[in-house]
Design an enzyme around this catalytic site. Structure first.
Site, PDB file in Angstrom:
ATOM      1  N   THR A 103      10.626   0.018   2.552  1.00  0.00           N
ATOM      2  CA  THR A 103      11.608  -0.275   3.644  1.00  0.00           C
ATOM      3  C   THR A 103      11.381  -1.873   3.975  1.00  0.00           C
ATOM      4  OG1 THR A 103      11.653   2.024   4.449  1.00  0.00           O
ATOM      5  CG2 THR A 103      12.610   0.179   5.756  1.00  0.00           C
ATOM      6  N   HIS A 117       1.396  -1.132  -7.578  1.00  0.00           N
ATOM      7  CA  HIS A 117       0.570  -1.096  -6.292  1.00  0.00           C
ATOM      8  C   HIS A 117      -0.687  -1.595  -6.638  1.00  0.00           C
ATOM      9  CE1 HIS A 117       3.389   1.468  -3.894  1.00  0.00           C
ATOM     10  NE2 HIS A 117       3.540   1.990  -5.016  1.00  0.00           N
ATOM     11  N   ARG A 126       7.579  -6.260  -4.978  1.00  0.00           N
ATOM     12  CA  ARG A 126       7.991  -5.301  -5.995  1.00  0.00           C
ATOM     13  C   ARG A 126       9.572  -5.524  -6.215  1.00  0.00           C
ATOM     14  NH1 ARG A 126       8.962   0.959  -3.836  1.00  0.00           N
ATOM     15  NH2 ARG A 126      10.190   1.760  -5.642  1.00  0.00           N
ATOM     16  N   LYS A 169      16.922  -2.811 -10.097  1.00  0.00           N
ATOM     17  CA  LYS A 169      15.853  -2.570  -8.971  1.00  0.00           C
ATOM     18  C   LYS A 169      15.450  -3.786  -8.463  1.00  0.00           C
ATOM     19  CE  LYS A 169      14.522   1.469 -11.302  1.00  0.00           C
ATOM     20  NZ  LYS A 169      13.121   2.340 -11.850  1.00  0.00           N
ATOM     21  N   THR A 193      14.640  -0.518  12.103  1.00  0.00           N
ATOM     22  CA  THR A 193      14.793   0.906  12.730  1.00  0.00           C
ATOM     23  C   THR A 193      13.507   1.430  12.686  1.00  0.00           C
ATOM     24  OG1 THR A 193      17.194   1.002  12.204  1.00  0.00           O
ATOM     25  CG2 THR A 193      16.365   3.018  12.706  1.00  0.00           C
ATOM     26  N   ILE A 201       0.863  -1.224  -0.022  1.00  0.00           N
ATOM     27  CA  ILE A 201       0.148  -0.016  -0.139  1.00  0.00           C
ATOM     28  C   ILE A 201       0.739   1.195   0.148  1.00  0.00           C
ATOM     29  CG2 ILE A 201      -1.892   1.100   1.274  1.00  0.00           C
ATOM     30  CD1 ILE A 201      -2.590  -1.439   2.494  1.00  0.00           C
ATOM     31  N   TRP A 222       6.436  -5.100 -10.558  1.00  0.00           N
ATOM     32  CA  TRP A 222       4.741  -5.017 -10.417  1.00  0.00           C
ATOM     33  C   TRP A 222       4.332  -5.727 -11.566  1.00  0.00           C
ATOM     34  CZ3 TRP A 222       4.252  -2.613  -6.356  1.00  0.00           C
ATOM     35  CH2 TRP A 222       4.703  -1.416  -5.968  1.00  0.00           C
TER      36      TRP A 222
END
Length: 612
Positions: A241, A290, A280, A263, A457, A234, A285
């Site tokens: 991350t 998305h 991803r 990528k 983190t 989403i 995709w």
């Protein structure tokens, strides 16, 4: 045989300048024969004061004094050894040009001189440092004069050791992701890395009632089989991350191969050329930019097994995962992203086999993008897909007629979408929250039995947090995302209950394991003691003598006496005395002997655990 003129001048005394001439110095350099003869023909000149060197191919005489700044032989050999591999690293065309320049301008001597002088300077500095260290340790024995030859050899050894260490480091850590991190992950883990997370979190009061099956999430993910993890990403929820963690930070038998400049990473199963992750950063995709739950559930099986016959397709388990975020923060982050020119035009929004029409899904802007859009204009658009995006992307849109708003009333439509999103979220294999990074990591590791290499983190400062809004704007954003607010409250409650349940289960398993170890140690001790006692009695006494001395033998009493004498000093002396008095009583039953055995064994186990 007469010596040449330049050799005679080299062996003879240097010419002195004329009396009264100013003293001048020059930088020593190589002179040709013509320059040497011209310098010799001008007595009193500056060139005459500089000793001319011989031409190429002619060495100096054996009586010529050496240069004062001549580097040691070790540095000359090291310079020659390093020059060849460095020169070989150059491209072929560059090497040819360097050869031409060297023949034309004789740059080899200059490079050789710079390298040798640099190494000599480093050597002298290290020599003084080492001499200072040795003088502190060994006193006046470690003087600089006595260390000239030894320090040169030691310096050469240190330089070679340093080069060897660099080569080994480049072999072990060839890229930015050092393999030592993976070796560290396979080592013994920290006793409880999430204890600080438990102490820092505030007390949580549940609002919803969930069953044990809803809280206990344990997926038997077979990475070597046909199971597949599908990541529903989403927008602006921290999915980028988390997606990088899946391909770069997870501990696997065969890690994903991520190359610089690409990528996507290659995440193959061990021993197969099939992917175990649909996201991803692994497959791209493949179902559209998305893609939501409606698109993924109908697209992923066709993409993964599209080239196979339907009868030959394996029975796969698709484990869907996602990340949610606070609706207000997510909405502001998407607005800032749209301001910078993001459009997500490549999103397909396929539902029930077709994309929506322009009437069903109008655009909020005219032009290529919506860059520079103010927040008020962003909120005023009634067709903005940012409103309640998380509910729409997690629900089954086929239940409400996809993007056709005329199928059912708006109130009923919202209710169906919210219930569908809650149901899909609860039955997903895993979902995390952006605001709880460490808890998200813990639940994923416990759910899939896959550990991450480095901890997540928690970033408290984001682009959304830098936006200052008043209470009125915040209330309006919450009103525009009222479905997302309800879904996030439900998801947060379920998420924290799962975390508490899994932590309690982990503590119970650890306590049960300690009890099993305690029982095993107790049984091992009793078995060893009975064997040693029976062997000692059979060797020392005969059966008739044993019966005459003790008509009613009780091995438990003997065990109690032995334990009372052999326990560690940390045992209780009062219990030992009570056991001795109990063993001396006549007519003591079996129950008393068992009690003494239990007490002595428990004291022994306690002393062993205290020592450990």
């Amino acid at each position: 045989m007469a010596l040449p003129a330049f050799a005679a001048r080299a062996l003879g005394p240097p010419l002195q300048p004329e009396q009264g001439a100013p003293a001048r110095t020059t930088c020593p350099r190589r002179h040709s024969r013509v320059e040497a003869e011209l310098a010799a023909s001008r007595p009193g000149s500056v060139a005459a004061s500089v000793r001319a060197g011989p031409p190429r191919g002619v060495s100096l005489g054996f009586n010529s004094p050496p240069l004062q700044d001549k580097p040691p032989k070790a540095f000359s050999s090291l310079a020659g050894a390093l020059r060849a591999p460095l020169f070989a690293l150059l491209p072929r065309g560059r090497r040819r040009r360097m050869h031409d320049l060297r023949r034309r301008w004789d740059l080899g001597s200059l490079c050789r001189a710079l390298l040798t002088r640099g190494l000599a300077a480093v050597g002298h500095s290290l020599k003084h440092v080492l001499s200072a260290i040795f003088s502190k340790i060994f006193g006046p024995l470690a003087s600089v004069g006595n260390m000239d030859e030894k320090s040169n050899k030691l310096l050469l050894a240190l330089v070679m050791l340093f080069l060897f260490a660099v080569i080994v480091l480049q072999y072990v850590c060839p890229g930015t992701e050092c393999q030592l991190l993976r070796l560290q992950a396979f080592s013994s883990p920290v006793p409880d890395p999430y204890r600080s997370e438990d102490e820092s979190s505030a007390r949580f009061v549940p609002r919803y009632n969930f069953s044990r099956g809803d809280l206990l999430r344990k997926v038997d993910f077979d990475i070597k089989g046909d199971d597949l993890i599908v990541f529903l990403h989403i927008q602006k929820t921290g999915g980028t991350t988390f997606g990088r963690h899946l391909v770069r930070n997870i501990q696997l038998e065969q890690p994903c191969e991520c190359r610089v400049g690409q990528k996507k990473c290659t995440c193959h199963r061990p021993g197969k050329r099939e992917t175990w992750l649909f996201s991803r950063f692994s497959t791209g995709w493949s179902c559209g930019l998305h893609a939501d739950w409606t698109e993924l559930t109908s697209c992923v099986p066709a993409v993964v097994d599209g080239k196979r016959d339907a009868r030959l397709r394996p029975s796969r388990n698709f484990h869907y995962i996602t990340i949610l975020r606070d609706p207000v923060s997510r909405y502001l982050s998407e607005w800032r992203h749209v301001q910078r020119g993001a459009t997500w035009k490549a999103s397909l929004h396929v539902c029930d086999g077709r994309p929506p029409t322009s009437e069903e899904l109008p655009s909020c802007y005219t032009g290529d993008d919506w860059s520079g859009c103010p927040l008020k204009e962003f909120m005023d658009c009634p067709y903005n897909l940012a409103n309640n995006r998380q509910v729409r992307m997690l629900s089954d849109l086929t239940l409400v007629g996809c993007y056709n708003l005329s199928v059912m009333p708006e109130k009923q439509r919202n209710k169906v979408l919210l219930e569908s999103a809650k149901s899909n979220l609860k039955h997903m294999a895993f979902f995390g929250l952006t605001e709880f990074q460490r808890k998200t990591q813990y639940l994923f590791e416990k759910t899939f039995n896959m550990n991450f290499i480095s901890p997540f983190t928690q970033y408290n400062t984001t682009r959304a947090s830098s936006v200052e809004i008043n209470e009125e704007i915040q209330k309006r954003i919450e009103g525009l995302n009222f479905l997302d607010m309800e879904l996030y409250s439900y998801a947060k409650d379920l998420f924290l209950q799962r975390y508490q349940f899994m932590r309690q289960k982990e503590h119970q398993d650890a306590r049960r394991k300690r009890q099993e170890q305690r029982k095993f140690l107790k049984g091992r001790f009793l078995q060893t003691h009975f064997q040693s006692q029976s062997q000692g009695q059979s060797q020392s006494q005969s059966p008739g003598q044993n019966l005459s001395q003790n008509p009613n033998p009780n091995p438990n009493q003997n065990l109690t006496q032995n334990l009372s004498h052999n326990l560690t000093p940390s045992s209780n002396p009062n219990s030992t005395q009570r056991e001795n008095r109990g063993s001396q009583k006549q007519g003591s039953g079996q129950g008393q002997g068992d009690s003494g055995t239990s007490n002595g064994t428990n004291d022994y186990i306690g002393s062993v655990e205290t020592w450990r």
